[in-house]
Design a protein around this motif. Structure first.
Motif, mmCIF file in Angstrom:
data_model
loop_
_atom_site.group_PDB
_atom_site.id
_atom_site.type_symbol
_atom_site.label_atom_id
_atom_site.label_comp_id
_atom_site.label_asym_id
_atom_site.label_seq_id
_atom_site.Cartn_x
_atom_site.Cartn_y
_atom_site.Cartn_z
ATOM 1 N N CYS A 1 0.850 -1.189 0.000
ATOM 2 C CA CYS A 1 0.000 0.000 0.000
ATOM 3 C C CYS A 1 0.888 1.242 0.000
ATOM 4 O O CYS A 1 1.761 1.374 0.853
ATOM 5 C CB CYS A 1 -0.907 -0.009 1.219
ATOM 6 S SG CYS A 1 -1.876 1.493 1.345
ATOM 7 N N CYS B 1 -0.044 3.440 3.629
ATOM 8 C CA CYS B 1 0.369 2.998 4.968
ATOM 9 C C CYS B 1 1.540 2.027 4.920
ATOM 10 O O CYS B 1 2.043 1.602 5.949
ATOM 11 C CB CYS B 1 -0.806 2.364 5.697
ATOM 12 S SG CYS B 1 -1.359 0.811 4.957
ATOM 13 N N SER C 1 1.755 -1.022 4.244
ATOM 14 C CA SER C 1 1.543 -2.408 4.637
ATOM 15 C C SER C 1 1.592 -3.293 3.395
ATOM 16 O O SER C 1 1.256 -2.861 2.300
ATOM 17 C CB SER C 1 0.215 -2.567 5.375
ATOM 18 O OG SER C 1 -0.860 -2.364 4.496
ATOM 19 N N CYS D 1 -4.399 -0.442 0.096
ATOM 20 C CA CYS D 1 -5.083 -1.501 0.819
ATOM 21 C C CYS D 1 -6.510 -1.054 1.137
ATOM 22 O O CYS D 1 -6.841 0.125 1.003
ATOM 23 C CB CYS D 1 -4.324 -1.851 2.099
ATOM 24 S SG CYS D 1 -4.416 -0.593 3.377
ATOM 25 N N CYS E 1 -7.028 2.019 3.418
ATOM 26 C CA CYS E 1 -6.679 3.331 2.887
ATOM 27 C C CYS E 1 -7.571 3.725 1.708
ATOM 28 O O CYS E 1 -7.612 4.877 1.317
ATOM 29 C CB CYS E 1 -5.220 3.343 2.429
ATOM 30 S SG CYS E 1 -4.068 3.181 3.799
ATOM 31 N N ARG F 1 -6.490 5.777 8.224
ATOM 32 C CA ARG F 1 -6.641 4.403 7.761
ATOM 33 C C ARG F 1 -7.824 3.784 8.485
ATOM 34 O O ARG F 1 -7.904 3.832 9.709
ATOM 35 C CB ARG F 1 -5.371 3.614 8.067
ATOM 36 C CG ARG F 1 -5.428 2.223 7.517
ATOM 37 C CD ARG F 1 -4.195 1.465 7.945
ATOM 38 N NE ARG F 1 -4.166 0.185 7.236
ATOM 39 C CZ ARG F 1 -3.445 -0.845 7.628
ATOM 40 N NH1 ARG F 1 -2.694 -0.749 8.689
ATOM 41 N NH2 ARG F 1 -3.468 -1.970 6.953
#
Ligand SMILES: [Zn+2]
Length: 124
Positions: A16, A19, A21, A50, A53, A116
């Motif tokens: 992502c 963020c 991740s 993701c 987000c 998020r």
């Protein structure tokens, strides 16, 4: 680049861009058209937002603060949890963060990219 398949379904990894991740995707549509839409970037990562987000936030959604705008640094801390109390527009949300005793820690408008979505907030 070879992608690992699980049970015949391609499941490439994506990162992502908001963020950072990393998550695994299940591609159920045609993998070739999907590869075209989400190409691997020059650094070898495939950047796709993701769910947390990307989701359209609405009132009462719980969010985590990923980033704090310069103007709010004294008030808001990265990692603070809050609840959307008002949707200003698609890019700005009024968020309230509450202290352990139920009082308001802070309430302010934050841009979408600083937030998020948290699907299952722990209630500790
Ligand atoms: Zn994300």
């Amino acid at each position: 680049m070879a992608l690992a398949g699980i049970g015949g379904i391609e499941a490439p990894y994506a990162t992502c861009p908001v963020c950072k991740s990393t998550f695994r995707l299940r591609v159920t549509e045609n993998i070739d058209s999907w590869e075209e839409r989400f190409p691997v970037s020059a650094d070898g990562n495939r950047y796709i937002k993701c769910f947390g987000c990307w989701k359209d936030l609405k009132e009462f959604d719980v969010v985590e603060v990923l980033d704090v705008p310069e103007t709010l640094q004294d008030l808001v801390s990265k990692g603070d949890m809050g609840t959307i109390v008002l949707v200003h527009n698609a890019h700005e949300f009024e968020v309230e963060s509450v202290n352990g005793n139920g009082s308001t820690k802070w309430q302010c408008a934050l841009p979408r990219e600083c937030l998020r979505y948290v699907p299952n907030p722990s209630t500790c």
